[in-house]
Design a protein around this motif. Sequence first.
Motif, mmCIF file in Angstrom:
data_model
loop_
_atom_site.group_PDB
_atom_site.id
_atom_site.type_symbol
_atom_site.label_atom_id
_atom_site.label_comp_id
_atom_site.label_asym_id
_atom_site.label_seq_id
_atom_site.Cartn_x
_atom_site.Cartn_y
_atom_site.Cartn_z
ATOM 1 N N UNK A 57 70.361 -46.557 -56.044
ATOM 2 C CA UNK A 57 71.556 -46.231 -55.510
ATOM 3 C C UNK A 57 71.609 -44.818 -54.466
ATOM 4 N N UNK A 58 70.257 -44.357 -54.260
ATOM 5 C CA UNK A 58 70.345 -43.230 -53.529
ATOM 6 C C UNK A 58 69.018 -43.535 -52.397
ATOM 7 N N UNK A 79 81.204 -40.768 -53.798
ATOM 8 C CA UNK A 79 81.505 -39.328 -53.085
ATOM 9 C C UNK A 79 82.603 -38.508 -53.886
ATOM 10 N N UNK A 80 83.419 -39.071 -54.739
ATOM 11 C CA UNK A 80 84.700 -38.346 -55.437
ATOM 12 C C UNK A 80 84.114 -37.545 -56.602
ATOM 13 N N UNK A 81 82.922 -37.588 -56.976
ATOM 14 C CA UNK A 81 82.697 -36.854 -58.075
ATOM 15 C C UNK A 81 82.313 -35.409 -57.771
ATOM 16 N N UNK A 132 91.650 -37.924 -53.771
ATOM 17 C CA UNK A 132 91.753 -39.124 -53.062
ATOM 18 C C UNK A 132 92.436 -38.809 -51.730
ATOM 19 N N UNK A 133 93.189 -37.668 -51.552
ATOM 20 C CA UNK A 133 93.592 -37.410 -50.279
ATOM 21 C C UNK A 133 92.549 -36.718 -49.395
ATOM 22 N N UNK A 134 91.763 -35.934 -49.992
ATOM 23 C CA UNK A 134 90.738 -35.159 -49.424
ATOM 24 C C UNK A 134 89.750 -36.307 -48.681
ATOM 25 N N UNK A 137 91.122 -38.011 -45.910
ATOM 26 C CA UNK A 137 90.973 -37.029 -44.704
ATOM 27 C C UNK A 137 89.553 -36.952 -44.020
ATOM 28 N N UNK A 138 88.461 -36.970 -44.805
ATOM 29 C CA UNK A 138 87.111 -36.845 -44.452
ATOM 30 C C UNK A 138 86.814 -38.134 -43.874
ATOM 31 N N UNK A 139 87.203 -39.299 -44.448
ATOM 32 C CA UNK A 139 86.614 -40.709 -43.482
ATOM 33 C C UNK A 139 87.527 -41.188 -42.707
#
Length: 240
Positions: A57-58, A79-81, A132-134, A137-139
């Motif tokens: 996975x990496x 990515x959320x972690x 989730x909002x962050x 915005x990044x994506x």
Amino acid sequence: MGKGRIFQAAKVYQRASEAAATNVVSGLPPRNPPLWLKAIESIPPAEINTRPYPIQHSPPNPRARKPRNLFRPTKIVYPEDELRRDFYRDHPWELARPRMIIELDGKDARFLDWSKGLRQRGIPLSGESVVQRQLWLMENQGMTKQEAYDKARHEFYKLRQLEQMERRIAVEEARMVGGYFGKDLLSVGMELENRTYESWKKWATTEIARQESARASMYTNVVDNSALEESEEDELLAQN
């Protein structure tokens, strides 16, 4: 080659059944087959002697000279972690808020649109909304991690202030019409603290009195010999 053919995984059942049916000493009844013989008949062992390579996975580390743990399953990292870890590190008290984790079918996220902000239908405001909002915005808007975090965090602060104002106004309106809510958490905590302090003060007063009485009793049995010595000296002088 013969030894390799004998110990092939596909022939384990055949060899085991033949060995169980063969008598080492003639005239004796056949031996009882092992318990695993019937299971291996229906589920034969695999003929692949190597373990399968797990899904990675990496990307591999280019600096590693000798690969390690090739057959150990890798950790699944989202990515959320990291975003979630940063938020709750800066706002640990958000973990103390009760949360609703019940979902209808496990696919409630498909009804959410984080382009409209942190307010989502059917989901209370929490730290997960900021995460989730962050990420959105990044994506979608090309913001850096810090820029998206600041924007989502400021939106979160404004909504929290509005919630507190609405709650305060609702309490004042209810009290105007005779509503009674009892003691708040701060009042209950202060009462418990005062009760503990008064209990400690009584114990401290009793302990000080006990120590003073014990200290005074140490000198009650001491005889004052100064007056006796002075009288003996006066008698000697009078005799002389």
